[in-house]
Design a protein around this motif. Sequence first.
Motif, PDB file in Angstrom:
ATOM      1  N   ARG A  18     -10.684 -17.975 -57.751  1.00  0.00           N
ATOM      2  CA  ARG A  18     -10.643 -18.934 -58.851  1.00  0.00           C
ATOM      3  C   ARG A  18      -9.230 -19.490 -58.954  1.00  0.00           C
ATOM      4  NH1 ARG A  18     -11.590 -16.284 -64.396  1.00  0.00           N
ATOM      5  NH2 ARG A  18      -9.310 -16.182 -64.423  1.00  0.00           N
ATOM      6  N   LEU A  19      -9.062 -20.755 -58.632  1.00  0.00           N
ATOM      7  CA  LEU A  19      -7.764 -21.415 -58.687  1.00  0.00           C
ATOM      8  C   LEU A  19      -7.620 -22.190 -59.989  1.00  0.00           C
ATOM      9  CD1 LEU A  19      -7.567 -22.776 -55.022  1.00  0.00           C
ATOM     10  CD2 LEU A  19      -6.475 -20.729 -55.937  1.00  0.00           C
ATOM     11  N   GLY A  20      -6.364 -22.343 -60.422  1.00  0.00           N
ATOM     12  CA  GLY A  20      -6.091 -23.155 -61.592  1.00  0.00           C
ATOM     13  C   GLY A  20      -6.279 -22.460 -62.915  1.00  0.00           C
ATOM     14  N   ASP A  21      -6.646 -21.189 -62.915  1.00  0.00           N
ATOM     15  CA  ASP A  21      -6.813 -20.423 -64.148  1.00  0.00           C
ATOM     16  C   ASP A  21      -6.414 -18.975 -63.880  1.00  0.00           C
ATOM     17  OD1 ASP A  21      -7.476 -19.149 -66.479  1.00  0.00           O
ATOM     18  OD2 ASP A  21      -9.636 -19.514 -66.341  1.00  0.00           O
ATOM     19  N   GLY A  22      -5.201 -18.641 -64.273  1.00  0.00           N
ATOM     20  CA  GLY A  22      -4.728 -17.274 -64.098  1.00  0.00           C
ATOM     21  C   GLY A  22      -4.709 -16.499 -65.391  1.00  0.00           C
ATOM     22  N   GLU A  23      -5.395 -16.997 -66.414  1.00  0.00           N
ATOM     23  CA  GLU A  23      -5.306 -16.364 -67.728  1.00  0.00           C
ATOM     24  C   GLU A  23      -6.605 -15.716 -68.201  1.00  0.00           C
ATOM     25  OE1 GLU A  23      -3.711 -19.034 -70.608  1.00  0.00           O
ATOM     26  OE2 GLU A  23      -1.789 -19.243 -69.556  1.00  0.00           O
ATOM     27  N   THR A  24      -7.733 -16.161 -67.688  1.00  0.00           N
ATOM     28  CA  THR A  24      -9.019 -15.685 -68.201  1.00  0.00           C
ATOM     29  C   THR A  24      -9.516 -14.504 -67.371  1.00  0.00           C
ATOM     30  OG1 THR A  24      -9.543 -17.951 -68.850  1.00  0.00           O
ATOM     31  CG2 THR A  24     -11.348 -16.364 -68.832  1.00  0.00           C
ATOM     32  N   LEU A  25      -9.806 -13.398 -68.037  1.00  0.00           N
ATOM     33  CA  LEU A  25     -10.328 -12.217 -67.346  1.00  0.00           C
ATOM     34  C   LEU A  25     -11.780 -12.461 -66.966  1.00  0.00           C
ATOM     35  CD1 LEU A  25      -9.591  -9.225 -66.599  1.00  0.00           C
ATOM     36  CD2 LEU A  25     -10.724  -8.578 -68.739  1.00  0.00           C
ATOM     37  N   LEU A  69      -3.584  -9.909 -68.128  1.00  0.00           N
ATOM     38  CA  LEU A  69      -3.337  -8.472 -68.192  1.00  0.00           C
ATOM     39  C   LEU A  69      -3.432  -7.965 -69.626  1.00  0.00           C
ATOM     40  CD1 LEU A  69      -0.388  -8.117 -65.635  1.00  0.00           C
ATOM     41  CD2 LEU A  69      -2.859  -8.071 -65.228  1.00  0.00           C
ATOM     42  N   ALA A  70      -2.960  -8.772 -70.560  1.00  0.00           N
ATOM     43  CA  ALA A  70      -3.090  -8.381 -71.965  1.00  0.00           C
ATOM     44  C   ALA A  70      -4.557  -8.284 -72.366  1.00  0.00           C
ATOM     45  CB  ALA A  70      -2.357  -9.377 -72.851  1.00  0.00           C
ATOM     46  N   ALA A  71      -5.383  -9.217 -71.879  1.00  0.00           N
ATOM     47  CA  ALA A  71      -6.815  -9.184 -72.186  1.00  0.00           C
ATOM     48  C   ALA A  71      -7.470  -7.960 -71.574  1.00  0.00           C
ATOM     49  CB  ALA A  71      -7.485 -10.463 -71.676  1.00  0.00           C
ATOM     50  N   ALA A  72      -7.065  -7.611 -70.361  1.00  0.00           N
ATOM     51  CA  ALA A  72      -7.627  -6.426 -69.718  1.00  0.00           C
ATOM     52  C   ALA A  72      -7.248  -5.162 -70.490  1.00  0.00           C
ATOM     53  CB  ALA A  72      -7.146  -6.338 -68.275  1.00  0.00           C
ATOM     54  N   ALA A  73      -5.983  -5.065 -70.882  1.00  0.00           N
ATOM     55  CA  ALA A  73      -5.540  -3.894 -71.642  1.00  0.00           C
ATOM     56  C   ALA A  73      -6.291  -3.778 -72.964  1.00  0.00           C
ATOM     57  CB  ALA A  73      -4.037  -3.975 -71.875  1.00  0.00           C
ATOM     58  N   ALA A  74      -6.486  -4.921 -73.637  1.00  0.00           N
ATOM     59  CA  ALA A  74      -7.193  -4.909 -74.923  1.00  0.00           C
ATOM     60  C   ALA A  74      -8.646  -4.479 -74.765  1.00  0.00           C
ATOM     61  CB  ALA A  74      -7.117  -6.292 -75.566  1.00  0.00           C
ATOM     62  N   ALA A  75      -9.226  -4.794 -73.602  1.00  0.00           N
ATOM     63  CA  ALA A  75     -10.626  -4.441 -73.347  1.00  0.00           C
ATOM     64  C   ALA A  75     -10.780  -3.042 -72.761  1.00  0.00           C
ATOM     65  CB  ALA A  75     -11.244  -5.473 -72.398  1.00  0.00           C
ATOM     66  N   GLY A  76      -9.669  -2.329 -72.555  1.00  0.00           N
ATOM     67  CA  GLY A  76      -9.739  -0.984 -71.995  1.00  0.00           C
ATOM     68  C   GLY A  76      -9.962  -0.953 -70.496  1.00  0.00           C
TER      69      GLY A  76
END
Length: 484
Positions: free
Chosen positions: A65-72, A92-99
């Motif tokens: 997935r190019l052009g989007d490095g923010e969405t998990l 990475l913050a989203a991943a940490a928040a989701a466990g």
Amino acid sequence: MDAQEVTTSPWDGLDVCVAGLGVSGRAAARALAARGARVTLVEARDDDEWRRHAAGLAGHGVTVRLGDGETLPEGTALVVTSPGWRPDAPLLAAAAAAGVEIIGEVELAWRLRPAHGAAPWLAITGTDGKTTVVRMLACMLTAAGHRALAVGNVGTPIVEAVAGDGGGGPGDAPEPYDVLAVELSSYQLHWSSSLAPAAAAVLNIAPDHLDWHGSMDAYVAAKAKIFAPGAVAVYNADDATSAALAEKAEGVPRRAGFTLRTPRPGELGVVEDLLVDRAFTADPAHEAAELAALDDVRPFAPHNVANALAAAGLARAFGVPPEAVREGLRAFVPDPHRIQHVADVAGVSYVNDSKATQPHAAAASLAAYEPVVWIAGGLLKGLDVDDLVRSCAGRLRGVVLMGRDRHRIAAALARHAPDVPVVDVADTDTGAMDRVVTEAAGLARPGDTVLLAPVGASFDMFANYPARGDAFIAAVERLAGDAR
């Protein structure tokens, strides 16, 4: 690994997100897909170069997935991040928040090692000298007859080295390695949790990458992870933080220091013109092994002698005989832009240490020469230079400043070396380095060294530190041509 092992892999069917389409990210994605994982690689950039890489990975079953490095990606069970991604990056913050567990490519490589017969790791970290030490170590191991490879931040992606993928799939490597010399950055150690090298070294610790880690304590804590239980701890006895980390390390079977002093039992060090070992002999209290001569260390400088001793400590911890340490040092070819002698012009030596991108590295470089005309400047990344200038003031013939943060170095020089001549070169065009070198030549006298040890990053004027070093080399060569 045969087809049945791949089918029953613990990675089979696991939804993994790989963050970053760089060299390590691509290697991680290939290795995971080869083991049956469902891999989605995300990359914020989107241009022709990245589309080519994406197309290459598609053949391995990797979704890019190019052009989007923010969405998990939905359903992600594991994130493998590249070193450049800060912990506070949105994905990475989203991943940490989701466990969701987050690991780096080095941790992934450790987990991908074969269940039986995996090559042991000899690991190196530190603020400065890592690449030099890992390459010296690889030469020593090779001289001892081992099939060895330097990996980590150098050469082959570590995932490929441990998994035997060769970039294509399990089992492509013709022969497994006996041992790996592994360079580990603080970023890579931050994202690691289960590494257990056979021996590990902390070369030195000085402030660096504090914007990434958030504090000096966090930076040191990341480095400390290299002294895992079971690892022989090789530490710098001349560096208080390195020594303290080794002392505090739990579960290490042995500690060995290296020093530029005469070594005590349990240390490697220098006696007259020899590198000697009093740590890994049969009777360290009464016996020393001669490893090499100071002349075998190239390029010669005090901090490079320390590098050689660190590499020797790891090699000796692995059972390398003294003669192979000497052979390895003699076979070692230094990387460019690290205290690299360029030329002598009109009795003045010109040395390129463009890799000295922070105060600790520049201090080590400046300590190797006297008198010095110092070329400095660049991006200081918030680091203080007062201690550096104070420590080197007595050996300065003059200073030529360039780059965006040169005014901060000028202010430190005014405080701590007010009598040293300073030339400010404000130019940033392609001819700026020629003017810098010309000004330095004007300050130098026969017997002096003109030293490029910028103390700052290069990105204000150059693509990277090698480009800055190349510009210096070209300018010195033009100066030499004009002098003939």
